[in-house]
Design an enzyme around this catalytic site. Structure first.
Site, PDB file in Angstrom:
ATOM      1  N   CYS A  42      19.998  31.076 -30.615  1.00  0.00           N
ATOM      2  CA  CYS A  42      18.571  30.901 -30.308  1.00  0.00           C
ATOM      3  C   CYS A  42      18.266  29.421 -30.012  1.00  0.00           C
ATOM      4  CB  CYS A  42      17.706  31.486 -31.420  1.00  0.00           C
ATOM      5  SG  CYS A  42      15.981  31.723 -30.925  1.00  0.00           S
TER       6      CYS A  42
ATOM      7  N   HIS B  32      19.530  37.025 -31.310  1.00  0.00           N
ATOM      8  CA  HIS B  32      19.954  36.896 -32.704  1.00  0.00           C
ATOM      9  C   HIS B  32      20.996  37.961 -33.023  1.00  0.00           C
ATOM     10  CE1 HIS B  32      16.973  33.926 -34.074  1.00  0.00           C
ATOM     11  NE2 HIS B  32      16.234  34.441 -33.110  1.00  0.00           N
TER      12      HIS B  32
ATOM     13  N   GLU C  50      22.714  38.288 -35.594  1.00  0.00           N
ATOM     14  CA  GLU C  50      22.589  38.665 -37.011  1.00  0.00           C
ATOM     15  C   GLU C  50      21.485  39.700 -37.245  1.00  0.00           C
ATOM     16  OE1 GLU C  50      19.578  35.319 -36.630  1.00  0.00           O
ATOM     17  OE2 GLU C  50      21.466  35.914 -35.681  1.00  0.00           O
TER      18      GLU C  50
END
Length: 197
Positions: A77, A179, A181
């Site tokens: 990001c 992202h 994650e």
């Protein structure tokens, strides 16, 4: 294997730590140069504003440290945007690892697309070992008002108002705008692939 997450004033660190734990990896959060240099893998996450983040990095010479690293580095990001040449966000010179500029999304004429882009979007043109066993058109989770332009280092593309770099790679430096994650199974696979590099 030692995996370090760089600690600075714009890190979205907790969600990355949890994602690593789910993969059976314990991440170390640090801004200690020696510890970062000694890591096998380095993750440089980020959420926030470019100029204040770059100022913080420069004050601690972390910008010089990051660009000198020789092990695999993954920017996420804002981390990806700071690895680019320049950001329009508050007229910010960045680290210049990737020779592309970061630009602000402009509202399309029909105003159907809101800025920032928040939510799921598909990625295409996957071209990196980072995307091994990740299907073309996989959906990833994005939150951003600024985007990295397309360039020679683009290894995945997304479209929102315009086509832009969803991922970049140059030498040992890898970066994603989304992202991983927070991007379910495919996002976890990208992190796993990075950890295996």
């Amino acid at each position: 294997m030692k995996t370090v997450i760089i600690k600075y004033n714009a890190g979205n660190i907790r969600s990355v730590l949890f994602a690593l734990e789910r993969l059976g990896v314990e991440g170390v959060v640090t801004d200690d140069p020696e510890e970062i240099r000694a890591a096998d893998k380095v993750i440089f996450p980020g959420v926030g504003e470019a100029s204040s983040a770059m100022r913080y990095l420069k004050e601690r010479k972390l910008d010089q440290l990051i660009t000198s690293l020789e092990q695999p580095v993954l920017g996420i990001c804002l981390g990806m945007q700071l690895m680019c040449k320049y950001s329009e966000e508050n007229d910010t010179p960045c680290m210049g690892i990737f020779d592309v500029d970061v630009k602000k999304f402009t509202s399309p004429v029909d105003n159907l697309l809101k800025i920032p882009q928040i939510g799921w979007n598909n990625i295409t043109g996957l071209y990196s070992t980072m995307f091994e066993h990740v299907p073309e058109n996989s959906y990833m989770y994005f939150v951003h008002s600024y985007y990295a332009a397309l360039g020679a280092d683009t290894v995945a593309t997304a479209n929102y108002v315009i086509n832009y770099s969803a991922a970049l790679q140059k030498d040992n430096f890898y970066a994603v705008q989304f992202h991983p994650e927070k991007s379910a199974t495919e996002g976890a696979k990208i992190l796993e692939n990075f950890l295996k590099l």
